[in-house]
Scaffold this active site. Structure first.
Site, PDB file in Angstrom:
ATOM      1  N   SER A  67      38.503  50.041  43.912  1.00  0.00           N
ATOM      2  CA  SER A  67      40.072  49.952  43.951  1.00  0.00           C
ATOM      3  C   SER A  67      40.447  51.413  43.831  1.00  0.00           C
ATOM      4  O   SER A  67      39.861  52.186  43.012  1.00  0.00           O
ATOM      5  CB  SER A  67      40.554  49.059  43.305  1.00  0.00           C
ATOM      6  OG  SER A  67      42.049  49.261  43.146  1.00  0.00           O
TER       7      SER A  67
ATOM      8  N   TYR B  21      41.554  44.872  34.752  1.00  0.00           N
ATOM      9  CA  TYR B  21      41.192  45.360  36.020  1.00  0.00           C
ATOM     10  C   TYR B  21      40.690  46.855  36.353  1.00  0.00           C
ATOM     11  O   TYR B  21      39.869  47.152  36.714  1.00  0.00           O
ATOM     12  CB  TYR B  21      42.223  45.027  36.780  1.00  0.00           C
ATOM     13  CG  TYR B  21      42.134  45.003  38.276  1.00  0.00           C
ATOM     14  CD1 TYR B  21      41.488  44.078  39.186  1.00  0.00           C
ATOM     15  CD2 TYR B  21      42.543  46.217  39.009  1.00  0.00           C
ATOM     16  CE1 TYR B  21      41.570  44.299  40.466  1.00  0.00           C
ATOM     17  CE2 TYR B  21      42.388  46.266  40.493  1.00  0.00           C
ATOM     18  CZ  TYR B  21      41.733  45.306  41.240  1.00  0.00           C
ATOM     19  OH  TYR B  21      41.552  45.369  42.670  1.00  0.00           O
TER      20      TYR B  21
HETATM   21  P1  NAD Z   1      41.033  37.353  47.352  1.00  0.00           P
HETATM   22  O1  NAD Z   1      41.804  36.717  45.988  1.00  0.00           O
HETATM   23  O2  NAD Z   1      41.610  37.039  48.628  1.00  0.00           O
HETATM   24  O3  NAD Z   1      39.668  36.993  47.305  1.00  0.00           O
HETATM   25  C1  NAD Z   1      38.627  36.867  46.295  1.00  0.00           C
HETATM   26  C2  NAD Z   1      37.416  36.203  46.570  1.00  0.00           C
HETATM   27  O4  NAD Z   1      36.544  36.111  45.435  1.00  0.00           O
HETATM   28  C3  NAD Z   1      37.456  34.900  47.113  1.00  0.00           C
HETATM   29  O5  NAD Z   1      36.483  34.624  48.009  1.00  0.00           O
HETATM   30  C4  NAD Z   1      37.242  33.982  46.053  1.00  0.00           C
HETATM   31  O6  NAD Z   1      37.049  32.371  46.111  1.00  0.00           O
HETATM   32  C5  NAD Z   1      36.318  34.639  45.196  1.00  0.00           C
HETATM   33  N1  NAD Z   1      35.811  34.590  43.775  1.00  0.00           N
HETATM   34  C6  NAD Z   1      36.788  34.393  43.069  1.00  0.00           C
HETATM   35  N2  NAD Z   1      36.510  34.108  41.608  1.00  0.00           N
HETATM   36  C7  NAD Z   1      35.106  34.104  41.780  1.00  0.00           C
HETATM   37  C8  NAD Z   1      33.872  33.770  41.173  1.00  0.00           C
HETATM   38  N3  NAD Z   1      34.041  33.427  39.728  1.00  0.00           N
HETATM   39  N4  NAD Z   1      32.791  33.595  41.671  1.00  0.00           N
HETATM   40  C9  NAD Z   1      32.566  34.065  42.876  1.00  0.00           C
HETATM   41  N5  NAD Z   1      33.631  34.244  43.902  1.00  0.00           N
HETATM   42  C10 NAD Z   1      34.910  34.240  43.070  1.00  0.00           C
HETATM   43  O7  NAD Z   1      40.933  38.848  46.891  1.00  0.00           O
HETATM   44  P2  NAD Z   1      40.810  40.202  47.674  1.00  0.00           P
HETATM   45  O8  NAD Z   1      41.967  40.710  47.741  1.00  0.00           O
HETATM   46  O9  NAD Z   1      40.203  40.077  49.182  1.00  0.00           O
HETATM   47  O10 NAD Z   1      39.861  41.209  46.789  1.00  0.00           O
HETATM   48  C11 NAD Z   1      38.554  41.377  46.993  1.00  0.00           C
HETATM   49  C12 NAD Z   1      38.101  42.491  46.353  1.00  0.00           C
HETATM   50  O11 NAD Z   1      39.028  43.809  46.716  1.00  0.00           O
HETATM   51  C13 NAD Z   1      38.355  42.454  44.868  1.00  0.00           C
HETATM   52  O12 NAD Z   1      37.336  42.974  44.036  1.00  0.00           O
HETATM   53  C14 NAD Z   1      39.622  43.068  44.487  1.00  0.00           C
HETATM   54  O13 NAD Z   1      39.840  43.649  43.384  1.00  0.00           O
HETATM   55  C15 NAD Z   1      39.450  44.469  45.350  1.00  0.00           C
HETATM   56  N6  NAD Z   1      40.278  45.087  45.846  1.00  0.00           N
HETATM   57  C16 NAD Z   1      41.800  44.457  46.624  1.00  0.00           C
HETATM   58  C17 NAD Z   1      42.868  44.817  46.838  1.00  0.00           C
HETATM   59  C18 NAD Z   1      43.986  44.433  47.459  1.00  0.00           C
HETATM   60  O14 NAD Z   1      45.201  45.011  47.581  1.00  0.00           O
HETATM   61  N7  NAD Z   1      43.857  43.235  47.939  1.00  0.00           N
HETATM   62  C19 NAD Z   1      42.757  46.662  46.545  1.00  0.00           C
HETATM   63  C20 NAD Z   1      41.801  47.192  46.103  1.00  0.00           C
HETATM   64  C21 NAD Z   1      40.834  46.393  45.706  1.00  0.00           C
END
Ligand code: NAD
Length: 260
Positions: free
Chosen positions: A142, A155
């Site tokens: 991130s 985080y």
């Molecule tokens: P999201 O909430 O849409 O998806 C998260 C996924 O992780 C889901 O498939 C969920 O079922 C799974 N998950 C949650 N807990 C779990 C567990 N204990 N075991 C297995 N799977 C589990 O989130 P997202 O926004 O798509 O984020 C995905 C990644 O990208 C994360 O690591 C997040 O930190 C990173 N990220 C997101 C953003 C953003 O703006 N959305 C920005 C930077 C980084």
């Protein structure tokens, strides 16, 4: 390029992971999905991906906060697919609270999923990659892997940890045909971020569209969400020969967030 390779994308039942799985499926890679969700919807997603792209799709519902479950997942993939050629460590959660108010169990959960699970999947995927003389590990970190924000102690600590782990993995795999890089996105409009948009709308008494603008303008000079398609394209690029000498790098896709 990735056709016929096996890709494990953790947390791929939603958001970024789902988008990255789709990008690899479009290129003919076999996909192992992971994450939580409604079992019928997950079955549908599996069937849909296989029908549209004609590759093999598996699903492992392991809770990645549980080390034994990760070990079982990796054994299952070895039995069903041979091993993981491309590991995309994407699963992650967020919790927002000031340090004094941050519940200890939330700290443990964020560190366990966002950081420790990356260590476990990586250590378990490497032996097969070494036998193949090729492997790609892509850690979805991130902008918060490089800079901080208030109220996101766990985080930010976990994502900085992921960037550090990416560098160690790169050093330990140098000259083996394996690379490890991190992608550091700014805001992507997924369920994880929608919760933060909803909180702004509620706290500031504004419409959702206005809340999105507030969220974007606070951090990103370029007032645009990063898309899951852009992230999928970057993940594919990191698996292409053009990226063979890229390793240990945090690749920012953050609309200028960390340029400040
Ligand atoms: P999201 O909430 O849409 O998806 C998260 C996924 O992780 C889901 O498939 C969920 O079922 C799974 N998950 C949650 N807990 C779990 C567990 N204990 N075991 C297995 N799977 C589990 O989130 P997202 O926004 O798509 O984020 C995905 C990644 O990208 C994360 O690591 C997040 O930190 C990173 N990220 C997101 C953003 C953003 O703006 N959305 C920005 C930077 C980084």
């Amino acid at each position: 390029m990735v056709k016929g390779k096996t890709v494990l994308v953790t947390g791929s039942t939603s958001g970024i992971g789902r988008g990255i799985a789709e990008a690899f499926a479009m290129e003919g890679a076999n996909i192992v999905l992971n994450g939580f969700g409604d079992s019928e919807e997950i079955d549908q997603l599996k069937q849909d991906l296989a029908a549209r792209h004609g590759m093999k799709v598996g699903y492992e519902g392991a809770d990645l906060m549980d080390t034994a479950a990760i070990e079982e997942m990796m054994r299952n993939i070895e039995a069903d697919f041979g091993g993981v050629d491309i590991l995309v460590n994407n699963a992650g959660i967020q919790h927002v609270d000031s340090l004094e108010d941050f519940p200890a169990d939330k700290w443990d959960a964020v560190i366990s999923l966002n950081l420790s699970s990356v260590f476990h999947t990586t250590r378990l995927a490497l032996p097969y990659m070494r036998t193949q003389g090729w492997g790609r590990i892509i850690n979805i970190a991130s902008a918060h892997g490089l800079v901080a924000s208030e109220k996101k102690s766990a985080y930010v600590a976990a994502k900085h940890g992921v960037v550090g782990l990416t560098k160690v993995t790169a050093l330990e795999t140098a000259n083996s045909g394996i690379t490890c890089n991190a992608i550091c996105p700014g805001w992507v409009l997924t369920p994880l971020v929608q919760k933060q948009v909803d909180a702004i709308a509620e706290n500031q008494g504004v419409e959702l569209e206005e809340a999105k603008k507030i969220l974007l303008s606070e951090k990103m000079p370029l007032h645009q969400f990063v898309t899951v398609e852009q992230l999928g394209a970057m993940a594919l690029f990191l698996c292409s020969p053009a990226a063979d000498t890229m390793t240990g790098t945090p690749v920012t896709m953050d609309g200028g967030w960390t340029a400040r």
